[in-house]
Motif scaffolding. Structure first.
Motif, short mmCIF file in Angstrom:
data_model
loop_
_atom_site.label_atom_id
_atom_site.label_comp_id
_atom_site.label_asym_id
_atom_site.label_seq_id
_atom_site.Cartn_x
_atom_site.Cartn_y
_atom_site.Cartn_z
N GLN A 75 3.75 2.92 8.30
CA GLN A 75 3.12 4.19 7.63
C GLN A 75 3.39 5.51 8.83
OE1 GLN A 75 -1.06 4.65 8.68
NE2 GLN A 75 -1.43 5.85 6.56
N VAL A 91 -0.26 13.37 5.72
CA VAL A 91 -1.23 13.31 6.99
C VAL A 91 -0.46 13.60 8.27
CG1 VAL A 91 -2.88 12.00 8.45
CG2 VAL A 91 -3.30 12.22 5.90
N VAL A 109 0.40 9.11 1.37
CA VAL A 109 -0.76 9.80 1.98
C VAL A 109 -0.34 9.89 3.51
CG1 VAL A 109 -3.15 9.89 2.48
CG2 VAL A 109 -2.17 9.37 0.31
N GLY A 110 -0.10 8.74 4.11
CA GLY A 110 0.22 8.78 5.65
C GLY A 110 1.13 9.85 6.03
N ASP A 159 -0.97 4.63 0.27
CA ASP A 159 -1.41 5.09 1.68
C ASP A 159 -0.08 5.46 2.61
OD1 ASP A 159 -3.55 5.00 3.36
OD2 ASP A 159 -2.92 3.26 4.54
N VAL A 167 0.21 17.33 8.39
CA VAL A 167 -0.82 17.99 8.87
C VAL A 167 -1.11 17.93 10.33
CG1 VAL A 167 -3.32 18.28 8.40
CG2 VAL A 167 -1.91 17.93 6.57
N TRP A 168 -1.17 16.79 10.77
CA TRP A 168 -1.50 16.55 12.39
C TRP A 168 -0.43 17.13 13.28
CZ3 TRP A 168 -5.16 15.45 15.09
CH2 TRP A 168 -6.15 14.68 14.84
N HIS A 221 -3.89 6.50 26.42
CA HIS A 221 -4.20 7.60 25.56
C HIS A 221 -4.54 8.66 26.51
CE1 HIS A 221 -4.52 5.17 21.93
NE2 HIS A 221 -5.21 4.23 22.57
N VAL A 260 -1.54 20.54 13.22
CA VAL A 260 -2.62 20.67 14.06
C VAL A 260 -2.41 20.78 15.38
CG1 VAL A 260 -4.79 19.43 14.81
CG2 VAL A 260 -4.29 19.52 12.31
N TYR A 298 0.95 -1.42 0.09
CA TYR A 298 -0.04 -0.05 -0.14
C TYR A 298 0.92 1.26 -0.18
CZ TYR A 298 -3.59 -3.51 1.20
OH TYR A 298 -4.54 -4.31 1.27
N VAL A 333 -0.84 24.13 16.53
CA VAL A 333 -1.89 25.36 16.79
C VAL A 333 -2.11 25.73 18.04
CG1 VAL A 333 -4.39 26.04 16.31
CG2 VAL A 333 -3.06 24.85 14.53
N ASN A 358 -2.09 11.96 26.29
CA ASN A 358 -2.69 13.22 25.82
C ASN A 358 -2.54 14.46 26.93
OD1 ASN A 358 -3.70 12.88 23.15
ND2 ASN A 358 -5.33 11.68 24.11
#
Lengths: 280, 290
Positions: free
Chosen positions: A137, A51, A47-48, A44, A54-55, A203, A58, A41, A61, A207
């Protein structure tokens, strides 16, 4: 090698079976297999990577918007917040590259019975169960995280000394060990309780590390530093890199990491004795 | 002994389905009835794991992390006109709203079913396949709601939050939030349709979550964004589903019923768009199978 009957038999010529080197060879072979699988893949994967960028944007920000609107929360200027974000992103990358593809699959492996096959292999079960699969990925995230840490250090005046840089690297390594230990501690009970799932704690811990732990107030700061050492995942490495904390903090990070490994190995071995399989 | 009577010929005796039956499995009423039945089944299925769902909602702490950051930034004075108390209420309401978002469930469940071929069986049922992930998400929300309804007021009280005293705002905020969640669920469904063209596209799917965080006001109130962004971002679905109810209840800005009307207009447009995209996507469906 040719046997008595003329048949060819394979003889293992690598490191002694059961040794640490043997475990490393087996894990490396498993990683190659994961890489080959993900090559199916390629689209993918590309793209990963995009992404992931982009993350990262994000995630940046809040720090950027805070610095645009105020002088910095609690003395955490933009470069310091960015350094912390870089360390957090590294932890998040390792979470999705190593932790989730392995520890995150234990429940399904217990229920389907596939864990039995893993446990029969001649490598320490905790090593194989924790590091066998690699989520290719998300590998670009590691480079992005390191680039952000280096950039933020340069912009923020850099570490006060070479020793501080080394100490920061040690604290990052300790954070990675603690992340793995926290993952195992929230999941190892699935060996005896098939429906066990406490991954939400893992998680939640990660976080909470998105922002400097001192910003949570006095009570939570103490809890998240000395009771559940979330601070040692992201905040302490960033603080050490900028010389914001005393040297003994590095010793505390090493102590937490070492203790967590011992606790995890002991609990895993004890739980393994209760494992009876639950093939569905 | 009486010999068994020969079976009656089937074909001539089976009546054709009446026209009324054909319409019974179409139309809005049928969709609503299917949705309710699916929701009931999903709630029953999840009741066995209700404790796990409940604890899982406690593990969602991202808004709390950003709350800590913003409260500290506002410790010496309001940031962009928002006080520390305002930030507390804002992020507490966002914590509630983000617990109820269906985006992740709709995007990843639908894309996964397209990739695995499970969608084939769902297409044979007399109900829209997209109802299934929506029902799954709503069923989870049934068990999350009590935590949200108790936890958020407690957080506002303990954190010294300030809430609006205007009763109209208390009616407007939940209405905008619910319509906003519907609109964002449509956006999520549209993003899930990408799976028809890209067999495996988890990366692209993840982007919608990132959009939700930034455009929905999760990382920062959109009013604090630089340049023309604050004026632009208050006219899109993600903000209606998160930032809008949070701002209204926290008394940030001045929002009237036009926000609700805008959100409803978005739902209508997205519904029509999804009908087109879903039909085109189905033509590309290859049912790869796992």
């Amino acid at each position: 090698m040719t046997g008595a009957g003329g048949a060819t038999t394979d003889v293992w010529e690598g490191p002694p079976v059961g040794s640490a080197r043997h475990a490393a060879v087996v894990v490396r072979a498993a990683w190659k297999s994961s890489l080959a699988g993900s090559a199916e893949y390629r689209g993918d994967l590309v793209v990963g990577t995009l992404v992931s960028i982009v993350w990262l944007a994000v995630s940046a920000v809040p720090a950027v918007v805070v610095s645009l609107n105020s002088a910095g929360a609690g003395g955490w200027t933009l470069p310091r917040l960015m350094c912390l974000l870089g360390v957090w992103y590294l932890m998040d990358a390792v979470m999705w590259i190593v932790v989730m593809p392995n520890v995150g699959q234990w429940g399904e492996q217990v229920r389907s019975g596939t864990l039995d096959g893993v446990l029969l292999r001649p490598v320490h079960s905790l090593v194989l169960c924790s590091f066998r699969v690699v989520g290719v990925q998300d590998v670009p995230k590691v480079l992005l995280a390191l680039a952000l840490v280096v950039t933020s250090l340069v912009l923020g005046g850099g570490p006060p000394s070479v020793l501080a840089l080394l100490a920061g690297a040690v604290c990052v390594a300790c954070g990675l060990v603690l992340l793995w230990a926290l993952a195992v501690l929230t999941s190892y009970k699935v060996l005896s309780h098939v429906q066990w799932d406490a991954s939400f704690l893992l998680h939640a811990g990660l976080n909470l590390g998105r922002v400097p732990i001192p910003l949570y107030g006095d009570v939570l700061r103490v809890v998240l530093t000395w009771v559940v050492p979330v601070a040692f995942l992201t905040t302490v490495p960033a603080q050490v890199l900028f010389g914001m904390v005393p040297w003994w903090t590095v010793g505390a990070a090493l102590g937490f990491a070492a203790a967590s490994v011992v606790v995890v190995v002991v609990l895993w071995n004890r739980e393994l004795r209760r494992y009876a399989g639950a093939m569905g | 002994m009486t010999p068994p009577s020969p079976p009656a010929p089937l074909a001539p005796s089976v009546p054709g389905p009446p026209a009324a039956d054909e319409t019974a499995v179409r139309g809005a009423v049928h969709v609503v009835r299917s949705g309710v039945a699916l929701l009931r089944a999903e709630v029953q299925a999840r009741s066995a794991y209700r404790a796990q769902i409940l604890l899982g909602s406690l593990g969602w702490v991202v808004p709390l992390a950003f709350l800590a950051l913003w409260r500290d930034a506002a410790a010496d004075g309001p940031v962009g006109g928002i006080t520390a108390a305002g930030f507390t209420t804002y992020f507490a309401v966002l914590l509630a709203m983000s617990n109820l978002w269906l985006t992740g469930t709709v995007v990843f469940a639908t894309a996964g079913r397209v990739h695995s071929g499970q969608l084939s069986a769902m297409l044979l049922r007399p109900a829209p396949p997209l109802l299934v992930p929506v029902a799954e998400g709503l069923a989870t929300n049934v068990f999350r709601l009590p935590v949200v309804l108790v936890g958020v007021p407690v957080l506002v009280l303990l954190g010294g939050g300030a809430v609006t005293s205007d009763p109209a705002d208390w009616l407007l905020a939940p209405a905008v939030g619910v319509v906003g969640i519907v609109a964002v669920t449509y956006v999520a469904s549209l993003v899930a349709c990408v799976a028809f063209w890209m067999t495996k596209a988890q990366g692209v799917m993840g982007l919608v979550i990132g959009l939700e965080w930034v455009l929905g006001g999760m990382v920062a109130p959109v009013a604090l964004m630089p340049g023309p962004l604050p004026a632009l971002l208050v006219h899109q679905p993600f903000w209606y589903a998160g930032g809008a109810p949070a701002e209204i209840l926290a008394g940030i800005g001045d929002h009237g019923p036009t926000v609700l009307l805008e959100a409803l207009a978005w739902v209508l447009v997205l519904h029509l768009l999804l009908r087109v995209v879903w039909r085109r996507g189905l033509r590309r469906y290859e049912a790869v199978g796992s």
